[in-house]
Design an enzyme around this catalytic site. Structure first.
Site, PDB file in Angstrom:
ATOM      1  N   THR B  17     -47.049   0.224  39.921  1.00  0.00           N
ATOM      2  CA  THR B  17     -46.996  -1.211  39.642  1.00  0.00           C
ATOM      3  C   THR B  17     -47.079  -1.535  38.155  1.00  0.00           C
ATOM      4  OG1 THR B  17     -49.379  -1.336  40.017  1.00  0.00           O
ATOM      5  CG2 THR B  17     -47.971  -1.857  41.886  1.00  0.00           C
ATOM      6  N   GLY B  18     -47.221  -0.515  37.306  1.00  0.00           N
ATOM      7  CA  GLY B  18     -47.236  -0.741  35.850  1.00  0.00           C
ATOM      8  C   GLY B  18     -45.840  -1.080  35.353  1.00  0.00           C
ATOM      9  N   LYS B  43     -54.795  -0.989  44.652  1.00  0.00           N
ATOM     10  CA  LYS B  43     -53.766  -1.927  45.120  1.00  0.00           C
ATOM     11  C   LYS B  43     -53.153  -1.487  46.447  1.00  0.00           C
ATOM     12  CE  LYS B  43     -52.596  -4.019  40.707  1.00  0.00           C
ATOM     13  NZ  LYS B  43     -51.571  -4.293  39.700  1.00  0.00           N
ATOM     14  N   THR B  97     -45.214  11.176  31.311  1.00  0.00           N
ATOM     15  CA  THR B  97     -46.161  10.753  30.261  1.00  0.00           C
ATOM     16  C   THR B  97     -46.150  11.643  29.024  1.00  0.00           C
ATOM     17  OG1 THR B  97     -47.560   9.960  32.043  1.00  0.00           O
ATOM     18  CG2 THR B  97     -48.584  10.135  29.861  1.00  0.00           C
ATOM     19  N   GLU B  98     -46.110  10.996  27.849  1.00  0.00           N
ATOM     20  CA  GLU B  98     -46.209  11.704  26.583  1.00  0.00           C
ATOM     21  C   GLU B  98     -47.593  11.466  26.001  1.00  0.00           C
ATOM     22  OE1 GLU B  98     -43.378  10.446  23.602  1.00  0.00           O
ATOM     23  OE2 GLU B  98     -44.165  11.841  22.120  1.00  0.00           O
ATOM     24  N   TYR B 159     -29.024  14.361  27.235  1.00  0.00           N
ATOM     25  CA  TYR B 159     -27.967  13.409  27.602  1.00  0.00           C
ATOM     26  C   TYR B 159     -26.715  13.715  26.795  1.00  0.00           C
ATOM     27  CZ  TYR B 159     -32.383  10.954  28.670  1.00  0.00           C
ATOM     28  OH  TYR B 159     -33.642  10.635  29.073  1.00  0.00           O
ATOM     29  N   GLU B 209     -35.770  24.395  21.349  1.00  0.00           N
ATOM     30  CA  GLU B 209     -36.078  23.918  20.011  1.00  0.00           C
ATOM     31  C   GLU B 209     -37.185  24.785  19.428  1.00  0.00           C
ATOM     32  OE1 GLU B 209     -36.852  19.895  21.283  1.00  0.00           O
ATOM     33  OE2 GLU B 209     -39.007  20.173  21.200  1.00  0.00           O
ATOM     34  N   HIS B 247     -41.982  16.153  18.844  1.00  0.00           N
ATOM     35  CA  HIS B 247     -42.609  16.751  20.023  1.00  0.00           C
ATOM     36  C   HIS B 247     -43.857  17.532  19.603  1.00  0.00           C
ATOM     37  CE1 HIS B 247     -38.503  16.826  22.259  1.00  0.00           C
ATOM     38  NE2 HIS B 247     -39.134  15.694  22.440  1.00  0.00           N
TER      39      HIS B 247
END
Lengths: 402, 289
Positions: B17-18, B43, B97-98, B159, B209, B247
Site C-alpha cells: 500500500t506504499g 492493514k 529495495t536499495e 534495459y 561491473e 552501486h
C-alpha cells in the site's frame, strides 16, 4: 564513510580495544598541551601524526616544510616543532596523488616501544558472504603486497552469519601470530574486542596495521583505519557526526546535497546518466570514442527538470569539461518528459551562458525515444540529439576533435 | 519455459500500500502478472488495487498460495521482509529495495539459504519473463519473448542491452537483475546455472561491473558447465580504484575487482566479451547466426 585515525581509536577504546594513549590537536598550542598531558601519564616518547584520510603517511612528505606525516618526538619541545611543520602544510603520500591533502588535525600519541609488528583486519568477504578476520605476522607493510607475494602469511577466519566470533577462532588467529603466554591472551582479547567493535558500529573495514607487541608485553593498535557502511549511517548517528567534509571534494559535497551521485574525474567529457551501471558503461564509451570521462553522474530513476538542472550546474563548474553527453534510458520515465526537462534546464540563463562553448549531446532511448528526439530537434537549442548509443559515441568524438 | 517467473507465478507484494509498492503493483498487474495481493502489517483484511491486503506473508501463502514475493519496503525494514518471506515458505523472493545495511543482508541471505528459497537482489530491478510475468520495476514494453537469457547487476544498462537485442530481432527467455549490492542472493553463476538448465534459453548475456569477483567465479563455472553461447559486457573500465560508483558493490578495493581482471577471466573461459556497450545486441546476433 571514512573517519580519521584519532576518531577510530577513540571509538575502538569504547569497545575495550587496546590503543596507546593519545590526544587530538587542531593547533600547535593544543599539540603542546596534549604532549604535556601524556608526559604526566608517564610518556617519554611521543608520536605526532598528521590526520588525513589517506594511507602512507609515514613515508609521505609535506610540500613546503618537507616533514614526514608521522614524526617521532623525544620531548614536548620536539612535539611543538613537529606540529609547526605539519599543521597547515599539504601532505603528499602514495595515496593522496600529487595534489596532496592539507593537514588540519594532528594526533599526539604515547610512543610505545615496539617489540614486534603484526597486521589484523576485518572486512566483508564477498565471495563467501561472510565477514573475514585476517591476521599476518607481516605488520607495518602494505597488506595487498603480502597477499600478492606471500599469501600463506595471511591467516583467515570467517565469522558465521548472525553469530559472534567464536573463542576458538580468536585463539587460532592469535596462535597464527606465533604468540604464547600473556601476549597470546591479550591478542585473543584484542581480536574479540575488535570484532565486537566492527559489528556494533556497522563498519565495512577495520585495519590495524601495525598491531604492536610492546616491550611490556602489551598488544596495542598503533594505527587504525575504519570505514563504515553508508547504508547503516541512519542508525549510527554518533559515527555519522564524525564525517570531516573538508576531506571531500566540494563538487561531490554539493552534488550530495542535491541527492545526485557524482564523482569527479580528470577527463574532458562530462556525462549525465540514469542508473549506475549505464553511467559506468557511458564513461567507458566516452573513452572508446577518444575522450576521457570528466565525471561519474547518476541522476537516478527519475530524471526530471530539477535533477537535470542540478546536474548541469555541477558538471559546468568543472573547467576541464569540453563536451557533455546526456545518456538517458527511458523506462517507466518516458523520454519525451526527460527531453522536456532537459530543454527547460538548458533555457536557464545561468546555464545557457556557460554552455556557449560546450556542445551537448543528448541520447534518449527507450519509451517514447522518437518523440523525445523530435522535441530536442525542434527546440532550437544548441543540442545534438542521438538515439543509438553508437551515434552518441560518434557525436562525442566529433565534438572533442572540433 | 523460463526461469524463476512465469505463468505459474502467484505474486505477493510486500509494502503493497506504499507509494512505490502501489505504483509498481499496478504496472505488474497491467503487464499480466498474477498478483494475488499484498502485505502491509496492520492493514490486513482490507483490499487495495482490487486485491486482498494481508497482515503477514504467511497469511498470503495460507489463503492465496503465494509462491513469489516482491519487496518494496524501506531499507531499515527490508531485511526483515526478506526473512519473513523465507520463513513463510515463499520460494522466489525479489527485493527491489536499495540501501540495506550489509550487516542485515549477511543474516537475511543465510536465512533464505536455510529455507531453500531463491533471493534476487537486493538493489535490483527484478525479474521479467516477457509475455508471462514481471516481478519488479522493469519497463515491460522494452522486452519481447525469445531465446536469450539476460543476467545483469544494473537496471538501465539491462534495459539498454535488452533493447538492442529486441531491435536485433532477438527476444528474451527471462531477464534477471541480480542487483548492485556487495551481498546479494543470486550471483552471476547461480543465474547462469538456471539458464543452462532452461531448454528455451539458447544464449546467455552476462552484464557485470567492477567490484568483487563474482564475474570471475561465473567465468570459471561457465567454462566447465555451459555449452550455450555466452556474451558478456563489463562496465567500469574507466572507474578509478577506491571509489564507489553508485552501486554499493561497484568498487575496486585492494586491487581486486577491476574490469580488466574480469574481462581477462571471461575471455580465458571462451566467453565473447563486448568492448562497447553499444554492440551487445549485434554481438549476440552474430554468435547465434
Amino acid at each position: 564513510m571514512n573517519i580519521h585515525e584519532y576518531q577510530a581509536k577513540e571509538l575502538l577504546k569504547q569497545y575495550q580495544v587496546a590503543v596507546p594513549d593519545g590526544v587530538s590537536a587542531f593547533t600547535v598550542d593544543d599539540a603542546v598541551k596534549a604532549a604535556e598531558e601524556l608526559e604526566k601519564k608517564g610518556a617519554t616518547l611521543f608520536v605526532v601524526k598528521a590526520q588525513i584520510h589517506a594511507g602512507g603517511r609515514g613515508k609521505g612528505r609535506t610540500k613546503s616544510s618537507g616533514a614526514k606525516g608521522v614524526i617521532l618526538a623525544k620531548s614536548v619541545e620536539e612535539v611543538k616543532e613537529a606540529a609547526e611543520s605539519l599543521l597547515g602544510d599539504t601532505l603528499v603520500t602514495v595515496q593522496t596523488g600529487e595534489a596532496g591533502k592539507k593537514v588540519e588535525r594532528l594526533y599526539i600519541t604515547d610512543g610505545v616501544d615496539i617489540e614486534q609488528e603484526y597486521y589484523v583486519g576485518i572486512t566483508l568477504d564477498r565471495t563467501r558472504n561472510q565477514n573475514v578476520i585476517m591476521v599476518s605476522t607481516e605488520g607495518g607493510v602494505e597488506i595487498e603486497k603480502v597477499a600478492e607475494e606471500t599469501p600463506e602469511k595471511i591467516v583467515k577466519e570467517w565469522v558465521e552469519p548472525g553469530l559472534p566470533l567464536q573463542a576458538n577462532q580468536a585463539r587460532r588467529l592469535a596462535f597464527a601470530l606465533g604468540l604464547s603466554g600473556e601476549p597470546f591472551k591479550k591478542a585473543v582479547r584484542f581480536i574479540a574486542a575488535l570484532h565486537k567493535a566492527f559489528e556494533a558500529t556497522d563498519a565495512s573495514i577495520i585495519e590495524i596495521n601495525p598491531l604492536a607487541l610492546t616491550g611490556s608485553n602489551d598488544v596495542v593498535a598503533l594505527d587504525a583505519k575504519m570505514n563504515f557502511d553508508d547504508n547503516a549511517l541512519y542508525r549510527q548517528k554518533a559515527i555519522a557526526e564524525m564525517r570531516d567534509e573538508s576531506e571531500e571534494d566540494p563538487l561531490e559535497l554539493e552534488a550530495d546535497a542535491s541527492d545526485l551521485n557524482y564523482i569527479k574525474l580528470d577527463g574532458n567529457v562530462g556525462c549525465m546518466v540514469n542508473g549506475a551501471g549505464l553511467a559506468m558503461a557511458t564513461m567507458d564509451m566516452i573513452k572508446l570514442a577518444g575522450g576521457e570521462p570528466a565525471n561519474f553522474l547518476d541522476v537516478g530513476g527519475t530524471a526530471n527538470v530539477d535533477t537535470v538542472r542540478n546536474g548541469f550546474r555541477i558538471i559546468l563548474q568543472d573547467p576541464s569539461v569540453e563536451a557533455i553527453l546526456i545518456n538517458i534510458f527511458g523506462g517507466i520515465v518516458r523520454c519525451d518528459r526527460v527531453a522536456g526537462g532537459i530543454i527547460e534546464a538548458v533555457k536557464d540563463p545561468a546555464i545557457i551562458k556557460k554552455l556557449e562553448n560546450v556542445p551537448i549531446i543528448v541520447r534518449l532511448q527507450g519509451t517514447n525515444a522518437d518523440e523525445g528526439k523530435e522535441l530536442i530537434d525542434q527546440s532550437g537549442l544548441n543540442v545534438i540529439s542521438a538515439v543509438l548509443l553508437k551515434e552518441a559515441a560518434e557525436e562525442v568524438t566529433r565534438a572533442i576533435s572540433a | 519455459m523460463s526461469v524463476l517467473a512465469g505463468k505459474e507465478t502467484r505474486l505477493v507484494v510486500q509494502g503493497f500500500t506504499g507509494k512505490e509498492g502501489t505504483f509498481h503493483a499496478e504496472q505488474m498487474i497491467a503487464y499480466g502478472t498474477n498478483v494475488i495481493g499484498g502485505v502491509t502489517p496492520g492493514k490486513g483484511g482490507g483490499t487495495h488495487l482490487d486485491r486482498p491486503v494481508f497482515n503477514t506473508v504467511a497469511d498470503s501463502v495460507a489463503k492465496e498460495e503465494a509462491n513469489t514475493s516482491v519487496i518494496f519496503v524501506p531499507p531499515a525494514f527490508a531485511a526483515d521482509a526478506i526473512t519473513e518471506s523465507a520463513l513463510a515458505g515463499i520460494k522466489t523472493i525479489v527485493c527491489i529495495t536499495e540501501g540495506i545495511p550489509v550487516k542485515d543482508m549477511i543474516v537475511a541471505r543465510e536465512v533464505v539459504r536455510r529455507h531453500g528459497a531463491t533471493l534476487i537482489g537486493p538493489n535490483c530491478p527484478g525479474i521479467i519473463t516477457p509475455g508471462e510475468a514481471k516481478v519488479g520495476i522493469m519497463p515491460g514494453n522494452v522486452f519481447t519473448p525469445g531465446p536469450v537469457g539476460v543476467i545483469s547487476r544494473s537496471g538501465t544498462l539491462t534495459y539498454e542491452a535488452v533493447d538492442q537485442l529486441t531491435k536485433a530481432g532477438l527476444g528474451q527467455s527471462t531477464a534477471i537483475g541480480i542487483g548492485g549490492d556487495p551481498v546479494i542472493g543470486t550471483k552471476h553463476q547461480d543465474a547462469a546455472a538456471l539458464f543452462n538448465e532452461d531448454p528455451d534459453t539458447e544464449a546467455i548475456v552476462l552484464i557485470g561491473e567492477i567490484g568483487g569477483t563474482d564475474e570471475e567465479d561465473a567465468a570459471a563455472w561457465i567454462q566447465k558447465n555451459v555449452k550455450k553461447p555466452v556474451v558478456a559486457f563489463i562496465a567500469g573500465r574507466t572507474a578509478p580504484p577506491g571509489r564507489r560508483m553508485g552501486h554499493a558493490g561497484a568498487i575496486v578495493s585492494g586491487g581486486k575487482g577491476t574490469a580488466d581482471d574480469k574481462i581477462t577471466a571471461l575471455k580465458a573461459a571462451g566467453i565473447t566479451v563486448c568492448d562497447s556497450p553499444a554492440v551487445i545486441g549485434d554481438t549476440v546476433k552474430e554468435l547465434l547466426s
